[in-house]
Enzyme design. Sequence first.
Site, PDB file in Angstrom:
ATOM      1  N   ALA A  56     -65.219  23.362  -1.258  1.00 35.55           N
ATOM      2  CA  ALA A  56     -65.184  24.163  -2.475  1.00 35.55           C
ATOM      3  C   ALA A  56     -64.997  23.321  -3.728  1.00 35.55           C
ATOM      4  CB  ALA A  56     -64.064  25.199  -2.381  1.00 35.55           C
ATOM      5  N   HIS A  64     -67.492  26.871  10.181  1.00 33.03           N
ATOM      6  CA  HIS A  64     -66.351  26.899   9.280  1.00 33.03           C
ATOM      7  C   HIS A  64     -65.749  25.501   9.287  1.00 33.03           C
ATOM      8  CE1 HIS A  64     -62.095  28.364   8.113  1.00 33.03           C
ATOM      9  NE2 HIS A  64     -62.839  28.167   7.037  1.00 33.03           N
ATOM     10  N   ASP A  65     -65.563  24.920   8.113  1.00 35.03           N
ATOM     11  CA  ASP A  65     -65.150  23.521   8.059  1.00 35.03           C
ATOM     12  C   ASP A  65     -63.850  23.249   8.802  1.00 35.03           C
ATOM     13  OD1 ASP A  65     -63.588  24.828   6.139  1.00 35.03           O
ATOM     14  OD2 ASP A  65     -64.375  23.685   4.447  1.00 35.03           O
ATOM     15  N   ASN A 118     -53.832  30.656   6.562  1.00 32.65           N
ATOM     16  CA  ASN A 118     -54.672  30.079   5.511  1.00 32.65           C
ATOM     17  C   ASN A 118     -53.860  30.090   4.222  1.00 32.65           C
ATOM     18  OD1 ASN A 118     -56.679  29.353   3.749  1.00 32.65           O
ATOM     19  ND2 ASN A 118     -58.132  30.901   4.404  1.00 32.65           N
TER      20      ASN A 118
END
Length: 495
Positions: free
Chosen positions: A13, A234-235, A294
Amino acid sequence: MAARNVVAVDLGAESGRVVLGRFDGARVALQELHRFPTPPRPSDGHLRWDLGDIWSQVQTGLAAAGREAGTVDAVGVDAWGVDYGLLGRDGELLGDPVSYRDPRTAGMVAEAIGRVGRERLYLATGIQIIEINTIFQLLAEARAGSLDRAGRLLMIPDLFHHLLSGATVAEYTVASTTGAYDMAGGRWATELLEELDIPTHPLPEVVDAGTDLGPVRLDLPGYGPARVIAPPSHDTASAVVGVPLEGPGAAYVSSGTWSLVGVETSQPQITEAAMAANLTNEGGAYGTIRLLRNSTGMWLLQESRRQWAREGRDHSYEELVGLAAAVPSGACVVNTDHPDFVAPGDLPARVRAYCERTGQPLPADDGALVRCVLDSLALGYRRTVEDLAAVTGHPVTAVHIVGGGSRNQLLNQAVADVTGLPVVAGPVEATALGNTLVQLVALGELEDLSQAREVVREGAGPEIRRVEPSAADRLAERYGRYRELVAADRLEVGV
């Protein structure tokens, strides 16, 4: 045997990069060939990702990898979760994807809870309730009527796999981040979406990590035999593959813009205890589940650094850590997950305002503010580690920190001190490494996850550092106050 060459496209991001992975039958050597910024930009009243520019940069990196390798065997893309793009019924992109930091989701959590209840939201999916989740973005879109023209919804890495191969499928690990996927049932949570009046017709087929999506359709030298292989897209899921976990009791922190703190399990933990702790069950490679929280990560430092640059103080990250090291720990702490810290802008001012309204000393300078952020991240990791142990019934025995944040020795030591656990820092390139390893499994070069992690241990050994806890300091004494702040904030925002 001939070396295998695969390309890992790793989109974050803040920045993206294209990495060439060479496998000689025993070890993987990674070579970063192109790095580029990926900031969202205001457009059409929203904060959007410039998909065209990112795709152009990806192609530049792919071309460089082709020149360097001569022949590329496979390509795979990983990226952040929750965000998506919409293809029209004619297959054309309806607009650049909106960023999870766009304010359109404001109030959507409360609306969803008001309509179906918090328990329904969590128990139907097993996913942490957080405002950025795809399901709340879709709720905002449904209210605006903008889903009516959509033919297919593709998550960010799936969009790039589509551009590379033409496939219009969702890879499992990134689909699992949406809050719209039934982790226990292994399918989209269509009933929940219908209760929220969210159209389900755009939802794609979901495929496992390691799926061959077809040949690369770009006319680039060296890519004649190349296949597009979906890694754990998904990283964080790719990063976890690249963690040399020290036994089943080890936790991991994938440290970047976000901090993903979790453990690897064989089954989702969708229980009242997990719901109370607001832990998330996300998909991992090869049948594993990532039970995690998260949390905000280096975003606060990234955005603070940008603010200081605007004010004429252009610090490097190394300089900031040096300034923070000279400041005593524990002077003030914040809940880094407070909604005040989500949007871009003057983060230092918001941190000071948080400290003021919670009756704490204000950070006196840039170094003190960085120390506050790093201390707060470490305390947050301890809270998550304790919650993971309580939910699983198994104590955590070590904490692995991978990604860019693993270079931060001050943070590594703080985590060891406040948790009382050894910290294993590295590899830094866990995400690109995990992406590469899953492609190699799909190509038949490695057998499974166990062998992939053995390659990590053999190849990344020199860069992996072990940090032991030191004597308790003032930061550990601040843990009780930190938990009080988090509890008060959760009551304030209703999550």
